[in-house]
Design a protein around this motif. Structure first.
Motif, PDB file in Angstrom:
ATOM      1  N   SER A  56      19.533  30.104  47.517  1.00 30.08           N
ATOM      2  CA  SER A  56      18.876  29.161  46.606  1.00 30.08           C
ATOM      3  C   SER A  56      18.661  29.780  45.230  1.00 30.08           C
ATOM      4  N   VAL A  57      18.402  31.085  45.180  1.00 31.37           N
ATOM      5  CA  VAL A  57      18.263  31.765  43.896  1.00 31.37           C
ATOM      6  C   VAL A  57      19.617  31.825  43.191  1.00 31.37           C
ATOM      7  N   GLN A  58      20.645  32.169  43.943  1.00 33.05           N
ATOM      8  CA  GLN A  58      21.976  32.253  43.358  1.00 33.05           C
ATOM      9  C   GLN A  58      22.457  30.899  42.848  1.00 33.05           C
ATOM     10  N   GLN A  59      22.019  29.832  43.509  1.00 28.45           N
ATOM     11  CA  GLN A  59      22.374  28.492  43.042  1.00 28.45           C
ATOM     12  C   GLN A  59      21.779  28.215  41.670  1.00 28.45           C
ATOM     13  N   THR A  60      20.591  28.768  41.405  1.00 31.19           N
ATOM     14  CA  THR A  60      19.990  28.551  40.087  1.00 31.19           C
ATOM     15  C   THR A  60      20.802  29.210  38.982  1.00 31.19           C
ATOM     16  N   PHE A  61      21.498  30.290  39.293  1.00 34.66           N
ATOM     17  CA  PHE A  61      22.371  30.909  38.291  1.00 34.66           C
ATOM     18  C   PHE A  61      23.520  29.963  37.944  1.00 34.66           C
ATOM     19  N   GLU A  62      24.105  29.356  38.972  1.00 34.38           N
ATOM     20  CA  GLU A  62      25.203  28.410  38.739  1.00 34.38           C
ATOM     21  C   GLU A  62      24.721  27.216  37.928  1.00 34.38           C
ATOM     22  N   ASP A  63      23.551  26.695  38.289  1.00 35.91           N
ATOM     23  CA  ASP A  63      23.009  25.553  37.550  1.00 35.91           C
ATOM     24  C   ASP A  63      22.702  25.929  36.108  1.00 35.91           C
ATOM     25  N   TRP A  64      22.144  27.124  35.933  1.00 33.23           N
ATOM     26  CA  TRP A  64      21.840  27.601  34.585  1.00 33.23           C
ATOM     27  C   TRP A  64      23.120  27.703  33.749  1.00 33.23           C
ATOM     28  N   ASN A  65      24.157  28.266  34.314  1.00 37.50           N
ATOM     29  CA  ASN A  65      25.397  28.468  33.574  1.00 37.50           C
ATOM     30  C   ASN A  65      26.037  27.143  33.148  1.00 37.50           C
ATOM     31  N   LYS A  66      25.904  26.115  33.975  1.00 36.67           N
ATOM     32  CA  LYS A  66      26.444  24.798  33.616  1.00 36.67           C
ATOM     33  C   LYS A  66      25.689  24.204  32.430  1.00 36.67           C
ATOM     34  N   ALA A  67      24.377  24.475  32.396  1.00 35.08           N
ATOM     35  CA  ALA A  67      23.538  23.912  31.336  1.00 35.08           C
ATOM     36  C   ALA A  67      23.494  24.774  30.079  1.00 35.08           C
ATOM     37  N   ASN A  68      23.944  26.034  30.193  1.00 34.02           N
ATOM     38  CA  ASN A  68      23.843  26.968  29.064  1.00 34.02           C
ATOM     39  C   ASN A  68      25.161  27.713  28.864  1.00 34.02           C
ATOM     40  N   ASP A  70      26.556  28.947  26.354  1.00 36.80           N
ATOM     41  CA  ASP A  70      26.539  30.051  25.388  1.00 36.80           C
ATOM     42  C   ASP A  70      25.580  31.173  25.783  1.00 36.80           C
ATOM     43  N   ALA A  71      24.970  31.028  26.942  1.00 40.15           N
ATOM     44  CA  ALA A  71      24.027  32.068  27.417  1.00 40.15           C
ATOM     45  C   ALA A  71      24.166  32.157  28.931  1.00 40.15           C
ATOM     46  N   GLN A  72      25.247  32.745  29.378  1.00 39.63           N
ATOM     47  CA  GLN A  72      25.587  32.784  30.790  1.00 39.63           C
ATOM     48  C   GLN A  72      24.853  33.919  31.526  1.00 39.63           C
ATOM     49  N   ILE A  73      24.686  33.727  32.835  1.00 39.67           N
ATOM     50  CA  ILE A  73      24.142  34.772  33.698  1.00 39.67           C
ATOM     51  C   ILE A  73      25.191  35.114  34.741  1.00 39.67           C
ATOM     52  N   LYS A  74      25.646  36.365  34.716  1.00 42.33           N
ATOM     53  CA  LYS A  74      26.670  36.809  35.657  1.00 42.33           C
ATOM     54  C   LYS A  74      26.007  37.529  36.818  1.00 42.33           C
ATOM     55  N   ASN A  75      26.231  37.030  38.021  1.00 41.90           N
ATOM     56  CA  ASN A  75      25.620  37.610  39.211  1.00 41.90           C
ATOM     57  C   ASN A  75      26.658  38.286  40.099  1.00 41.90           C
ATOM     58  N   GLU A  76      26.303  39.449  40.639  1.00 43.93           N
ATOM     59  CA  GLU A  76      27.083  40.101  41.689  1.00 43.93           C
ATOM     60  C   GLU A  76      26.119  40.477  42.810  1.00 43.93           C
ATOM     61  N   SER A  77      26.591  40.412  44.051  1.00 43.18           N
ATOM     62  CA  SER A  77      25.734  40.692  45.197  1.00 43.18           C
ATOM     63  C   SER A  77      26.252  41.879  45.995  1.00 43.18           C
ATOM     64  N   PHE A  78      25.319  42.663  46.502  1.00 40.30           N
ATOM     65  CA  PHE A  78      25.654  43.870  47.245  1.00 40.30           C
ATOM     66  C   PHE A  78      24.738  44.017  48.452  1.00 40.30           C
ATOM     67  N   ALA A  79      25.161  44.811  49.408  1.00 43.00           N
ATOM     68  CA  ALA A  79      24.334  45.110  50.582  1.00 43.00           C
ATOM     69  C   ALA A  79      23.137  45.960  50.172  1.00 43.00           C
ATOM     70  N   ASN A  80      22.075  45.831  50.940  1.00 41.35           N
ATOM     71  CA  ASN A  80      20.797  46.472  50.634  1.00 41.35           C
ATOM     72  C   ASN A  80      20.910  47.978  50.403  1.00 41.35           C
ATOM     73  N   ASP A  81      21.540  48.692  51.349  1.00 38.98           N
ATOM     74  CA  ASP A  81      21.587  50.155  51.236  1.00 38.98           C
ATOM     75  C   ASP A  81      22.407  50.618  50.042  1.00 38.98           C
ATOM     76  N   SER A  82      23.423  49.840  49.664  1.00 40.76           N
ATOM     77  CA  SER A  82      24.213  50.193  48.486  1.00 40.76           C
ATOM     78  C   SER A  82      23.355  50.158  47.226  1.00 40.76           C
ATOM     79  N   TYR A  83      22.482  49.157  47.135  1.00 42.44           N
ATOM     80  CA  TYR A  83      21.582  49.066  45.995  1.00 42.44           C
ATOM     81  C   TYR A  83      20.695  50.296  45.884  1.00 42.44           C
ATOM     82  N   LYS A  84      20.179  50.727  47.026  1.00 36.77           N
ATOM     83  CA  LYS A  84      19.247  51.852  47.006  1.00 36.77           C
ATOM     84  C   LYS A  84      19.899  53.115  46.450  1.00 36.77           C
ATOM     85  N   GLU A  85      21.164  53.301  46.780  1.00 37.64           N
ATOM     86  CA  GLU A  85      21.871  54.478  46.289  1.00 37.64           C
ATOM     87  C   GLU A  85      22.097  54.387  44.780  1.00 37.64           C
TER      88      GLU A  85
END
Length: 440
Positions: A56-68, A70-85
């Motif tokens: 649901s959070v990631q969907q807000t990025f898509e909705d935001w990008n359609k409405a904006n 000239d001010a895009q939000i680029k999202n990438e997703s990773f597994a939890n342990d990868s983030y910690k490193e």
């Protein structure tokens, strides 16, 4: 240099609703697949988790990008342990994404002290205070300034059960005391099952056992002394007894023979429970949705949940929880002003928007949002789980933030390493205490 705050236990009273996962999320430089955390112009970047409750959070990025456009939000997703490193070097290197995801605690304290994140008070203070449960909102403040905005679900650690497996082993209900748990372990082992699934390869699942046992035995003051850095705080008798009880479980064969090789990111412990190979799993509430994905029949018919057992003679309140309050967004100081503005405007529109709240509930997550009792009740699927979590966090006498987040980074890492040695019986409870006292 901005002031620092000591990490401390999160206290809740029955009158305050609170919520509950693990370290900050960011990227350092170029990433696998060619991705970069750096934003350009008014565009912003963000990194999220692969967990299904983030949809649901990631969907807000898509909705935001359609409405904006000239001010895009680029999202990438990773597994939890990868983030910690990655987070260990990402913020300090100046390569953090515009929106920095965390779990509060000492990482946010460090980011603020080192001027890695910006003050959001003037832009978002009123929004956060009006929408978010007070104790969850409070974790985002440092030096009375809002520096981290809550996002996502509450994340308490829960004792999950497979009711069919328990019944097969002659167990009618989840254990309410430590002695009952030991009895159940013996029965499950005799039935040829792994009594308790444990993803020891990720190390952090060990923390939930330590936090619950220390509190159940000694009460919240023991951990508060540790978080306050009091000399020899780890030598408290409650800590020694907690480590002794962990090794008592190991000696009883509670975790089977392969727990050290199982990873939480691979959801192998979750699968053991869902597929009828284990009786219990102590894990965060975020795995609720995963059970349905792994085995829908199990999730519908045999999934159970309970509070961590009480310890006879212990000083702790059985309503105490451990886990995470929520996740938090901060805005990176290294991002361009234009990129920061995009991120802040996004947060103004999407701090627990109706779409996020409804999406979280639909996916099995409980948002730490004021006045959503009716929504939680109507979203419950018949299992009562969502209501159970919402009521549990509201009624918790104390809520201990995950120890690897609450403690400073060096102490948190030492705790993970020493707890692993306790579980593997490579050190004694006293040796564990001695080693941890050296980190204070």
């Amino acid at each position: 240099m901005k002031g620092t705050l000591k990490a401390k236990a999160i206290r809740l009273t029955a009158a305050i609703a609170a919520g509950a996962t693990l370290m900050s999320v960011a990227a350092c430089g170029a990433q696998p697949g060619g991705g970069s955390a750096k934003a350009t112009g008014a565009n912003a970047t963000v990194w999220t988790l692969t967990d299904s409750t983030w949809a649901s959070v990631q969907q807000t990025f898509e909705d935001w990008n359609k409405a904006n456009p000239d001010a895009q939000i680029k999202n990438e997703s990773f597994a939890n342990d990868s983030y910690k490193e990655k987070i260990r070097t990402a913020i300090g290197s100046g390569n953090a994404p515009t929106l920095v995801l965390s779990w509060g605690g000492s990482p946010v304290t460090d980011y603020w002290s080192n001027e890695n994140i910006v003050d959001l008070t003037s832009d978002l203070d009123s929004t956060v205070k009006s929408k978010v449960l007070d104790s969850v909102a409070a974790e985002g403040y440092r030096d009375d300034k809002l520096v981290a905005v809550p996002v996502g679900q509450v994340q308490p650690a829960i004792l999950w059960t497979n009711k069919a497996v328990l019944k097969e082993a002659g167990i009618s209900d989840a254990p309410t005391t430590w002695d009952e748990l030991l009895d159940d372990v013996a029965k499950l082992k005799d039935a040829g099952k792994t009594p308790i699934a444990l993803a020891g390869g990720s190390k952090w699942p060990y923390l939930m056992w330590a936090a619950y046992l220390i509190d159940r035995i000694g009460g919240p003051e023991v951990m508060q002394n540790i978080l306050d850095g009091k000399a020899d705080a780890w030598s408290d008798p409650a800590v020694i007894e907690a480590m002794t009880k962990i090794q008592e479980l190991v000696d009883a064969g509670a975790f089977g023979d392969s727990y050290q090789s199982m990873s939480a990111d691979d959801k192998k412990d979750t699968a053991l429970l869902a597929n009828g190979q284990a009786g219990f799993d102590l894990m965060g509430s975020w795995v609720y949705a995963d059970f349905g994905t792994i085995n829908a029949d199990f999730a519908k018919n045999d999934l159970g949940y309970a509070a961590f057992p009480a310890v006879d003679g212990g000083k702790g309140d059985p309503s105490m929880l451990t886990g995470n309050l929520a996740n938090y967004w901060s805005v990176a100081a290294s991002a361009s002003k234009e990129s920061q503005k995009t991120a802040i405007n996004y947060l103004k529109e999407n701090t627990y928007s109706d779409g996020i709240v409804d999406g979280l509930l639909k996916s099995g997550g409980v948002p730490p949002v004021k006045g959503i009792e009716d929504k939680v009740k109507s979203a419950d699927d018949g299992s009562g789980f969502l209501t159970y979590v919402y009521d549990a966090v509201k009624g918790a006498s104390n809520y201990q933030l995950s120890l690897d987040v609450a403690l400073p980074a060096d102490q948190g890492q030492a705790l993970l390493n020493n707890l692993e040695q306790v579980f593997l019986k490579q050190i004694t409870p006293q040796q564990f205490a001695d080693a941890m006292n050296k980190t204070l």
